[in-house]
Design an enzyme around this catalytic site. Structure first.
Site, PDB file in Angstrom:
ATOM      1  N   GLU A  29       0.815  -1.121  -0.031  1.00  9.94           N
ATOM      2  CA  GLU A  29       0.234  -0.084   0.054  1.00  9.94           C
ATOM      3  C   GLU A  29       0.841   1.235   0.012  1.00  9.94           C
ATOM      4  O   GLU A  29       2.128   1.096   0.137  1.00  9.94           O
ATOM      5  CB  GLU A  29      -1.041  -0.163   1.317  1.00  9.94           C
ATOM      6  CG  GLU A  29      -2.125  -0.570   1.078  1.00  9.94           C
ATOM      7  CD  GLU A  29      -3.290  -0.077   0.634  1.00  9.94           C
ATOM      8  OE1 GLU A  29      -3.045   1.127  -0.023  1.00  9.94           O
ATOM      9  OE2 GLU A  29      -4.430  -0.592   0.641  1.00  9.94           O
ATOM     10  N   ASN A  41      -9.492   5.690   2.842  1.00  9.93           N
ATOM     11  CA  ASN A  41      -8.684   5.412   1.727  1.00  9.93           C
ATOM     12  C   ASN A  41      -8.738   6.354   0.721  1.00  9.93           C
ATOM     13  O   ASN A  41      -9.674   7.626   0.990  1.00  9.93           O
ATOM     14  CB  ASN A  41      -9.370   4.201   0.932  1.00  9.93           C
ATOM     15  CG  ASN A  41      -8.435   2.906   1.294  1.00  9.93           C
ATOM     16  OD1 ASN A  41      -7.049   2.872   1.219  1.00  9.93           O
ATOM     17  ND2 ASN A  41      -8.888   1.859   1.520  1.00  9.93           N
ATOM     18  N   ASP A  51     -10.234   2.320  -3.784  1.00 16.70           N
ATOM     19  CA  ASP A  51      -9.262   2.290  -2.658  1.00 16.70           C
ATOM     20  C   ASP A  51      -8.332   3.427  -2.851  1.00 16.70           C
ATOM     21  O   ASP A  51      -8.651   4.673  -3.041  1.00 16.70           O
ATOM     22  CB  ASP A  51      -8.493   1.045  -3.070  1.00 16.70           C
ATOM     23  CG  ASP A  51      -7.853   0.283  -1.830  1.00 16.70           C
ATOM     24  OD1 ASP A  51      -7.245   1.040  -0.987  1.00 16.70           O
ATOM     25  OD2 ASP A  51      -7.954  -1.044  -1.702  1.00 16.70           O
TER      26      ASP A  51
END
Length: 290
Positions: free
Chosen positions: A16, A147, A196
């Site tokens: 991420e 997010n 996301d």
């Protein structure tokens, strides 16, 4: 539609928060579940791994060197080798139930970090900001999974997504970064990907990694779908712009919660992909401390 390529021979668990360092021409990212921050310099193929005792949900590079990292128990400063040097604050959520997730910096170099509410029984997550003097403020609540953080070039609009709730929000900010009312900017139907992590390009368009959607998408400032690019994996997690001209998209993906069968079917899950864009992205500032 352009084709995505593999950055290098790497597959993580939950990569991420990709972040490009213009100065060193290097990509950094976190593997949340492996409790690591990674750095990779494409020109030399140098790959560094910084290990931590807790999950690192998100981070930013510091102007003074090292990282500001949002771990499960709180937000910390580290030096250049990843050694923790100072605790900025505790996790304002219950750290047993909510770890930090998405985050990054605004154009003024302030650090934002959102949490993910693991029980998923109500919208118990939040978004906070760390200013240059290390003061931490909770800006927004009523979130299930924070997010999609991105900002307009002038810093007066903040975009966020709530992935489990299939929505992207837009929030006006005043000159001091104080938020006005958050409003729904775009909602997504169930079963075709969830918004996301994200990045902003120099034309004010918002790029979103569509988790469970096999693709990334570019939206105009008005929310119109402009481009979609397919990936050979189901779950992209986030993207950032980088490269010498800031026209390379770096896309993280995950293999979290995938069965052995799916990993065999989609062996590139967890890899980092690159995609050449037709427009440059905004440079992500480093965290500025007073």
């Amino acid at each position: 539609m352009r084709e995505a390529n593999i950055l290098f021979d790497y597959k993580g668990h939950l990569p991420e928060c990709p972040s490009w360092d213009v100065q060193t021409q290097s990509l950094f990212w976190t593997d949340i579940l492996e409790k690591e921050i990674h750095g990779y310099q494409p020109s030399t193929n140098k790959h560094q791994i910084f290990k931590f005792s807790e999950e690192v949900g998100c981070f930013a590079l510091r102007e003074n060197g090292g990282f500001i990292a949002a771990m499960r128990s709180g937000i910390y400063l580290t030096d250049t080798d990843g050694t923790v040097t100072k605790k900025v604050c505790d996790n304002p959520n219950n750290p047993v139930l909510a770890r930090f997730n998405d985050g990054g910096t605004d154009p003024q170099g302030r650090f934002y970090a959102g949490t993910y509410w693991s029980p998923r029984d109500y919208n118990g997550a939040l978004l906070c900001r760390v200013d240059a003097d290390l003061k931490t403020t909770v800006l927004q609540c009523d979130i299930l999974g924070a997010n999609g953080l991105a900002f307009s070039a002038d810093g007066r609009l903040m975009f966020t997504s709530d992935t489990p709730n299939h929505v992207i929000y837009r929030t006006p900010l005043d000159e001091n970064g104080n938020p006005a009312e958050r409003r729904v900017w775009k909602s997504f139907p169930r079963g075709n990907g969830r918004p996301d992590g994200a990045a902003m390009d120099e034309e004010g368009c918002y790029w979103s990694a569509l988790f469970d959607g096999y693709r990334i998408a570019r939206f105009s400032p008005q929310g119109e779908l402009l481009e979609e690019h397919r990936l050979p994996v189901r779950c992209p997690t986030m993207l950032c712009f980088g490269g010498p001209e800031m026209k390379t998209l770096f896309i993280t993906t995950t293999r979290e919660n995938m069965s052995d069968e799916e990993v065999r079917e989609r062996p590139l899950s967890g890899a980092i992909f690159t995609l050449e864009a037709s427009v440059a992205g905004l440079i992500k500032p480093k965290f500025k401390e007073s």
